[in-house]
Design an enzyme around this catalytic site. Structure first.
Site, PDB file in Angstrom:
ATOM      1  N   ASN A  26      -5.127  -2.729   1.524  1.00 65.26           N
ATOM      2  CA  ASN A  26      -4.641  -1.830   0.572  1.00 65.26           C
ATOM      3  C   ASN A  26      -3.812  -1.238   0.749  1.00 65.26           C
ATOM      4  O   ASN A  26      -3.560  -0.269   2.313  1.00 65.26           O
ATOM      5  CB  ASN A  26      -5.381  -1.034  -0.154  1.00 65.26           C
ATOM      6  CG  ASN A  26      -4.474  -0.996  -1.573  1.00 65.26           C
ATOM      7  OD1 ASN A  26      -4.252  -0.832  -2.096  1.00 65.26           O
ATOM      8  ND2 ASN A  26      -5.446   0.331  -1.641  1.00 65.26           N
ATOM      9  N   HIS A  47      -2.068   2.545   0.213  1.00 67.63           N
ATOM     10  CA  HIS A  47      -2.285   3.955  -0.697  1.00 67.63           C
ATOM     11  C   HIS A  47      -1.685   4.371  -0.029  1.00 67.63           C
ATOM     12  O   HIS A  47      -0.507   4.967   0.602  1.00 67.63           O
ATOM     13  CB  HIS A  47      -3.363   4.499   0.041  1.00 67.63           C
ATOM     14  CG  HIS A  47      -3.646   5.560  -1.211  1.00 67.63           C
ATOM     15  ND1 HIS A  47      -4.519   5.419  -2.143  1.00 67.63           N
ATOM     16  CD2 HIS A  47      -3.301   6.557  -0.816  1.00 67.63           C
ATOM     17  CE1 HIS A  47      -4.712   6.210  -2.810  1.00 67.63           C
ATOM     18  NE2 HIS A  47      -4.368   8.106  -2.305  1.00 67.63           N
ATOM     19  N   SER A  62       7.742  -5.111  -4.283  1.00 70.05           N
ATOM     20  CA  SER A  62       8.583  -4.466  -3.890  1.00 70.05           C
ATOM     21  C   SER A  62       8.203  -5.066  -2.318  1.00 70.05           C
ATOM     22  O   SER A  62       8.751  -5.082  -1.420  1.00 70.05           O
ATOM     23  CB  SER A  62       9.520  -3.291  -3.872  1.00 70.05           C
ATOM     24  OG  SER A  62       8.578  -2.146  -3.389  1.00 70.05           O
ATOM     25  N   ASN A  63       6.430  -4.583  -2.500  1.00 71.39           N
ATOM     26  CA  ASN A  63       6.050  -4.610  -0.506  1.00 71.39           C
ATOM     27  C   ASN A  63       6.015  -6.097   0.351  1.00 71.39           C
ATOM     28  O   ASN A  63       5.733  -6.072   0.683  1.00 71.39           O
ATOM     29  CB  ASN A  63       4.560  -3.838  -0.576  1.00 71.39           C
ATOM     30  CG  ASN A  63       4.941  -2.310  -0.327  1.00 71.39           C
ATOM     31  OD1 ASN A  63       5.228  -1.721   1.250  1.00 71.39           O
ATOM     32  ND2 ASN A  63       4.758  -0.967  -1.909  1.00 71.39           N
TER      33      ASN A  63
HETATM   34  C1  GRF Z   1       3.476   1.385  -3.607  1.00 72.20           C
HETATM   35  O1  GRF Z   1       3.248   2.579  -4.511  1.00 72.20           O
HETATM   36  C2  GRF Z   1       1.828   1.484  -2.714  1.00 72.20           C
HETATM   37  O2  GRF Z   1       1.672   2.485  -2.116  1.00 72.20           O
HETATM   38  C3  GRF Z   1       1.103   0.772  -4.271  1.00 72.20           C
HETATM   39  O3  GRF Z   1       1.143   0.593  -5.622  1.00 72.20           O
HETATM   40  C4  GRF Z   1       2.751   0.695  -5.201  1.00 72.20           C
HETATM   41  C5  GRF Z   1       3.223  -1.152  -5.386  1.00 72.20           C
HETATM   42  O4  GRF Z   1       4.797  -0.894  -5.049  1.00 72.20           O
HETATM   43  N1  GRF Z   1      -0.319   1.016  -3.644  1.00 72.20           N
HETATM   44  P1  GRF Z   1       5.455  -2.293  -5.103  1.00 72.20           P
HETATM   45  O5  GRF Z   1       4.797  -3.591  -6.320  1.00 72.20           O
HETATM   46  O6  GRF Z   1       5.155  -2.630  -4.320  1.00 72.20           O
HETATM   47  O7  GRF Z   1       6.933  -2.349  -5.666  1.00 72.20           O
END
Ligand code: GRF
Length: 202
Positions: free
Chosen positions: A106, A108, A12-13
């Site tokens: 990264n 976090h 999702s990011n």
């Molecule tokens: C996020 O919460 C990020 O902080 C962590 O992994 C998660 C990834 O979520 N490192 P997505 O795959 O981007 O939905």
């Protein structure tokens, strides 16, 4: 700024960054998506968005050094300037870290340096924040080095923890913040406001 993604699951990011590029809120180009998980949602998203996607893992490369080299080669092939670890559950190898030193970030889902290290990922982070009684959590974007969650912090955004929060509720609030904050941090890098340096340079 060509952005390469390493992600294991949902992405999702990665999607938020891609959307920001499409809306011109971010002067970046999503160049490539690499996942260690052949059936991940993030590779589906890459396909939908027309971004080259690769499955690179211990399945495709049983030798750890060969896997490390393959990841570095794919990132170089797509002329990646910055690598974003967007929910990547594997440790990076020394070749990739050396090749992109200081340019691997990264996300976090807490305020480092607290709630960091081995095992501190996913819901464990939010469980620990709630158990600590802290009234604030947040999002940290940091440079990746060879240890877990230990590289220099690039930017942090604070999120309040409500007394009634469950770990799930906190996780949702933090993730929503990630989706706004991570593209903003990348834009500050693209404009030069934040300069990424090799950690060992003077
Ligand atoms: C996020 O919460 C990020 O902080 C962590 O992994 C998660 C990834 O979520 N490192 P997505 O795959 O981007 O939905």
């Amino acid at each position: 700024m060509n952005i390469g993604f390493l992600a294991s699951h949902n992405g999702s990011n990665m999607q938020a960054v891609v959307d920001a590029c499409k809306m011109a809120a971010l002067d970046g180009v999503p160049a490539v998506v690499v996942s260690n998980n052949a059936r991940s949602k993030v590779l589906e998203r890459a396909k939908t968005e027309g971004i080259p996607g690769y499955h690179l893992s211990s399945v495709t490369h049983p030798d750890v050094q060969a896997l490390d080299r393959a990841i570095a080669d794919v990132m170089k092939k797509h002329a990646v300037d910055v690598i974003l670890l967007a929910g990547y559950t594997k440790r990076l190898g020394p070749e990739t870290i050396a090749e992109f030193e200081g340019r691997i970030l990264n996300i976090h889902p807490a305020l480092l340096p607290k709630f960091a290290g081995k095992g501190m990922y996913g819901m464990s982070v939010h469980d620990a924040v709630i158990a600590s009684g802290d009234t604030e959590s947040g999002v940290t974007v940091h440079v990746v080095d060879t240890e877990y969650d230990s590289g220099p912090i690039v930017a942090e955004s604070r999120v309040s923890v409500k007394p009634t929060d469950t770990p799930q509720a906190l996780a949702e609030r933090v993730l929503a913040r990630e989706h706004e904050f991570v593209p903003q941090v990348l834009q500050r890098i693209a404009t030069g406001e934040i300069e990424l340096r090799k950690p060992l340079e003077p």
